[in-house]
Design a protein around this motif. Structure first.
Motif, short mmCIF file in Angstrom:
data_model
loop_
_atom_site.label_atom_id
_atom_site.label_comp_id
_atom_site.label_asym_id
_atom_site.label_seq_id
_atom_site.Cartn_x
_atom_site.Cartn_y
_atom_site.Cartn_z
N SER A 237 -55.70 -78.39 -74.08
CA SER A 237 -54.06 -77.46 -72.79
C SER A 237 -53.48 -77.19 -74.35
N ALA A 238 -52.86 -78.07 -75.42
CA ALA A 238 -52.20 -77.66 -75.94
C ALA A 238 -52.72 -76.60 -77.11
N LEU A 239 -53.92 -76.71 -76.72
CA LEU A 239 -54.73 -75.39 -78.72
C LEU A 239 -54.19 -74.14 -77.28
N GLN A 240 -54.77 -74.71 -76.18
CA GLN A 240 -54.35 -72.98 -75.17
C GLN A 240 -52.60 -72.45 -75.21
N ARG A 241 -51.72 -73.58 -75.55
CA ARG A 241 -50.18 -73.09 -75.25
C ARG A 241 -50.23 -71.73 -76.73
N LEU A 242 -50.64 -72.92 -77.47
CA LEU A 242 -50.19 -72.84 -79.14
C LEU A 242 -51.09 -71.50 -79.37
N ASN A 243 -52.39 -71.08 -78.31
CA ASN A 243 -52.82 -69.34 -78.79
C ASN A 243 -51.96 -68.78 -78.06
N GLN A 244 -51.38 -68.82 -76.86
CA GLN A 244 -50.64 -67.95 -76.35
C GLN A 244 -49.69 -67.62 -76.64
N VAL A 245 -48.90 -68.89 -77.57
CA VAL A 245 -47.60 -68.51 -78.20
C VAL A 245 -47.83 -67.64 -79.56
N VAL A 246 -48.84 -68.15 -79.84
CA VAL A 246 -49.26 -67.08 -81.60
C VAL A 246 -49.42 -65.97 -80.96
N SER A 247 -49.64 -65.67 -80.31
CA SER A 247 -50.07 -64.31 -79.73
C SER A 247 -48.44 -63.40 -79.13
N GLU A 248 -47.97 -64.85 -77.95
CA GLU A 248 -46.81 -64.11 -78.41
C GLU A 248 -45.37 -63.25 -79.52
N LEU A 249 -46.05 -64.55 -80.71
CA LEU A 249 -45.21 -64.15 -82.13
C LEU A 249 -45.43 -63.00 -82.92
N GLN A 250 -46.80 -63.01 -82.50
CA GLN A 250 -47.80 -61.90 -83.53
C GLN A 250 -47.13 -60.21 -82.88
#
Lengths: 763, 154
Positions: A237-250
């Motif tokens: 779940s932490a990775l999922q969240r990271l995934n999402q945040v990184v996508s937004e950041l990108q």
């Protein structure tokens, strides 16, 4: 240099860019009080700041320019093209001085008296003042003044608006780093809240941010890959969240790099205005979609090609007013510039309603520059001939003008566009105009790529260049299977035949026993220019976001790769460039596309009239023979005494090379005769002569095969002038001649004729 | 192997490496990294002396097959080779060699000229020969190794 001066330079340079555009607009709409006020205010700001910083030259010029503008604004004098010219010259001088200031930190020495005198004359309303070196200025002015009828002050209720209102009006939505849009945030601006919604950020900082985010994306991909292999890690779940945040950041960081394409267009109205004066032409520039956003890196790279193409259109495309009138077109030429988004790409269209491309001149030029032979040209459609303007060493301008035609031609434009992964296409109709279509990716930094495998090795191919993916299951009754024509793989895809290339073959990978392809294969359907083709690969993995890294210097010559990248698992893969694949596969890139378009053209011709021109001749026993005129290069009568023997092959010295003579129906050159008729065919630049008894006639006849033929070299029978006539298979004889060429030159034999007629028959 | 005492100011430090039994020396300042067991991605259509591309902690390096470059037979197992990473004109290159030895500090004066009988390929990449006690060491010219002639075993 002083911080204040540096700040002043940045601001003023941006403002001046805007001024150019605004002044040209003002010339067209002299009654726009908002526009006039805005221009006035910019000039006023420059003057004020210069006085404050102690820059007397700049201040002097800005002061008189402001005077002229002030009198425009107060309707004391009319807005005239010569007045605008004077101000544009002032803007140019200010730019020059600013450049000097940026380099040395102090104002360069110079004499502005002539300029100031010109401006003062303009301020006095003296339209004939010698403010410009243009010889034809006066007469153009007269023309233009007629177009732009003098203003009627009565319709303007409030010529002078309050500063704040103007501020609000021009404080359009501002992008963080958009020089084109933030001219309104001049230091003199009132402290309106809109001004504080944008800040200036150093470009280097943004670039660094982008690089960091790119690496972050890669690291995320790596983590996701790891997590996929160990499902029970607890990081899910932490990775999922990271995934999402990184996508937004990108996404966010990407957006900061986005700029409206109008930024690259800023100087174009001015260029067109000056060009139309220099060239004595009337041109309007119609710009649409200036707000379309794209990556600033891409923007920088297309700026010069765009300017070059606009200059080209104005110089070569648009005719002189009298020519246009004679051609029944409006006197004023139109150059259109249109930008819009289309599926992950930016499309930029540059169109003009000028004279279009002159096919005959292109042909002459191609021949003169040795880019192709006459025989090759005869094979090409008009559209294909037009494409020659993109070839290196080509420029149609007969005279080198100051405007264009300096040898930096469309090939440079194409190279620049292709360097950023774009494509350029051309449509031109003689007398109607030309349209260039540039297709470029939105961003260069991170691309989505499909990971594929062939012969056990993985490659990445940008997803944008894959039109569709077709799965092939051999040995089953699947809808798709790979068929072959003369060993060349093709795929039936809906209503067309798609040429295929094996990635392993293009890359010349020898398969080990372990890496033999299984029954299941995939075809990546790609489009290069007008040509669609399929790349066969063994496997397709998922898509991955990749950061394109350039290949090392020693590998630059390998055109099939556009770069390399590091995948989530840390391995290095090469990125395939479909353009390079098409070029590498050569035969597919050119001759197949030619075949396809020619076949289509031939089919259309047949459908339209169902008649072809044929050459009738007699050779050997039986019926007269016919061959499609389009397939014949020349009809010659040679002197049999000149025929020489090379081995067992009769050859003739023909146009500085040896042409093999192939007998038709047992007709050999007879040395006792004075003349020997020969049909000359050309194939890939080489000539083959077919010896016949007698050439009867050239006739137009319905192309309708009545009977097939089992005889080699004869396709079947047609009826010509009421007589049964054998229709000759040119390819058969070309192959015979080609074998000689192979023997002579050691070149690879050609498989079949690429003449339209043969394909038409196949279709 | 002899360790010659450093000569301040005039000494040069070399990393020694072996290719097909021959000892080579590369100036230590030119070497960024020495890596073993690197995965090298093959690059089709590239010149024969390019072994492929490798991932160097997020940066891309071009792997050069030194054996092929020197006209020798390719190594039986590329994965057993060692990559000596050099930075040349802003790009990274991994020189694939059979083994890496030690760092030697040698007086600059100990570099002798190439013997005239040296094969042209070798003469091209050699900056001279150093006579060590036990064997001879060829000083590698990185620039010419990377850019020079097309001496490739077909």
């Amino acid at each position: 240099m002083d911080d204040i001066v540096a700040e002043f330079l940045t601001e003023t340079t941006e403002n001046l860019g805007e001024l150019d555009q605004d002044l040209v607009r003002l010339e067209q709409t002299p009654n726009d009080p908002d526009l006039l006020s805005k221009i006035f205010r910019i000039m006023h700001t420059i003057k004020g700041t210069c006085g404050f910083l102690g820059l007397p030259r700049l201040e002097g010029i800005a002061h008189v320019a402001e005077n002229v503008l002030g009198r425009f604004r107060n309707h004391e004098i009319e807005v005239t093209p010569s007045g605008i010219s004077a101000i544009l010259q002032a803007v140019d001088s200010i730019k020059t001085i600013l450049t000097g200031l940026a380099e040395t930190g102090s104002e360069p020495v110079g004499d502005d008296r002539a300029l100031i005198a010109g401006l003062e004359a303009a301020a006095a309303g003296d339209a004939s003042a010698p403010v410009s070196a243009h010889a034809t200025e006066a007469e153009l002015d007269a023309l233009m003044a007629a177009d732009t009828a003098p203003a009627t002050p009565a319709i303007e209720d409030e010529p002078v608006e309050t500063e704040a209102a103007i501020e609000a009006a021009i404080e359009a939505p501002i992008l963080a780093v958009s020089p084109a849009n933030d001219a309104g945030t001049a230091p003199a601006a009132t402290g309106s809240s809109a001004a504080q919604k944008s800040i200036r950020v150093n470009v280097d900082l943004l670039e660094n941010l982008m690089t960091t985010v790119s690496e972050l994306v890669l690291t995320r991909n790596q983590l996701l890959q790891l997590q996929r292999s160990q499902r029970e890690s607890g990081f899910g779940s932490a990775l999922q969240r990271l995934n999402q945040v990184v996508s937004e950041l990108q996404d966010g960081v990407m957006k900061t790099r986005m700029q409206p394409i109008g930024g690259a267009w800023g100087q174009l109205p001015r260029i067109i205005r000056d060009l139309s004066r220099d060239l004595n032409k009337k041109i309007v520039l119609d710009m649409r979609g200036a707000e379309t956003e794209l990556d600033r890196q891409v923007l920088e790279l297309i700026k010069d090609p765009l300017t070059h193409m606009i200059r080209n259109s104005a110089d070569h495309g648009i005719e002189r007013p009298e020519q246009r009138v004679a051609a029944g077109k409006p006197e004023t030429g139109r150059i259109g510039l249109n930008a819009f988004h289309q599926g992950g790409h930016i499309i930029i269209e540059i169109s003009d309603d000028g004279r279009g491309l002159d096919i005959e001149r292109i042909k002459a030029k191609v021949l003169a520059n040795g880019l192709a032979s006459e025989a090759e040209l005869a094979n090409l459609s008009d559209h294909q001939i037009q494409q020659f303007i993109f070839r290196a060493g080509f420029s149609t301008a007969e005279a080198v003008t100051a405007v264009s035609g300096r040898g930096v031609g469309m090939d440079v434009v194409r190279t620049n566009v292709e360097r950023i992964g774009g494509t350029i296409e051309l449509q031109s109709t003689r007398g109607k105009g030309s349209t260039f279509t540039i297709k470029i990716p939105l961003t260069l930094a991170i691309v989505s790529a499909l990971i594929v495998e062939t012969a056990g090795q993985r490659y990445a191919i940008p997803q944008l260049s894959v039109v569709e993916l077709v799965r092939i299951c051999e040995g089953t009754t699947s809808a798709h299977r790979i068929e072959s024509i003369n060993g060349a793989p093709v795929l039936r895809l809906r209503d067309r035949l798609l040429p295929l290339v094996g990635l392993d073959e293009v890359l010349r990978i020898t398969r080990s026993a372990a890496a033999q392809p299984n029954n299941e294969r995939f075809i990546l359907v790609t489009q290069v220019g007008n040509q669609a083709f399929g790349i066969i690969v063994d496997r397709v993995f998922d898509t991955e976001e990749i950061v394109v890294k350039p290949v090392g210097r020693m590998l630059r010559d390998v055109a099939v790769f556009s770069g390399n990248t590091i995948l989530g698992d840390g391995s290095v893969v090469m990125i395939i460039d479909p353009n390079g694949i098409a070029a590498q596969a050569g035969d597919i890139g050119m001759s197949e596309s030619k075949a396809e378009t020619d076949a289509a053209a031939a089919a259309a011709a047949v459908a339209a009239q169902d008649r072809v021109s044929v050459v009738l001749f007699r050779a050997g026993p039986g019926a007269p023979k016919a061959v499609a005129l389009s397939a014949v290069e020349r009809l010659e009568e040679i002197s049999p005494a000149l025929v020489e023997q090379v081995g067992d092959q009769a050859v003739l010295q023909y146009r500085d090379s040896l042409m093999p003579l192939v007998p038709f129906g047992g007709v050999y050159p007879d040395p006792t005769q004075r003349r020997q008729p020969v049909l000359v065919f050309a194939d890939q630049g080489r000539c083959i002569g077919l010896c016949v008894e007698e050439i009867i006639d050239v006739v137009e006849t319905p192309m309708e095969l009545r009977l097939g033929s089992r005889e080699a070299g004869i396709i079947g029978s047609i009826i010509v002038n009421g007589k049964a006539t054998d229709f000759v298979d040119v390819a058969h004889y070309l192959a015979a001649g080609a074998a000689c060429h192979t023997a002579l030159a050691g070149k690879a034999p050609l498989a079949a004729s690429d003449r339209p007629f043969r394909l038409q028959e196949a279709a | 192997m002899s360790q010659i005492a450093p000569f301040p100011g005039t000494s040069r430090e070399f990393i020694t490496l072996t290719v097909d039994g021959q000892l080579f020396g590369v100036p230590v300042l030119q070497v960024q990294d020495v890596l073993r067991n690197q995965h090298v991605t093959r690059i089709p259509l590239a010149p024969a002396r390019i072994a492929g591309a490798m991932n160097l902690r997020g940066r891309m390096a071009t792997a050069v097959d030194v054996r092929t470059r020197l006209g020798l037979k390719p190594a039986p197992d590329v994965s057993k080779q060692t990559a000596v990473v050099v930075d040349f004109e802003g790009e990274l290159y991994g020189l694939l060699v059979d083994g890496v030895g030690e760092v030697l500090a040698l007086p600059a004066t100990s570099i002798g000229p190439n013997p005239p009988t040296l094969a042209p390929i070798w003469r091209e990449i050699s900056n001279g020969v150093i006579r060590l006690d036990a064997e001879l060491m060829i000083v590698l010219d990185i620039a010419r190794l990377l850019l020079g002639g097309e001496a490739e075993a077909a």
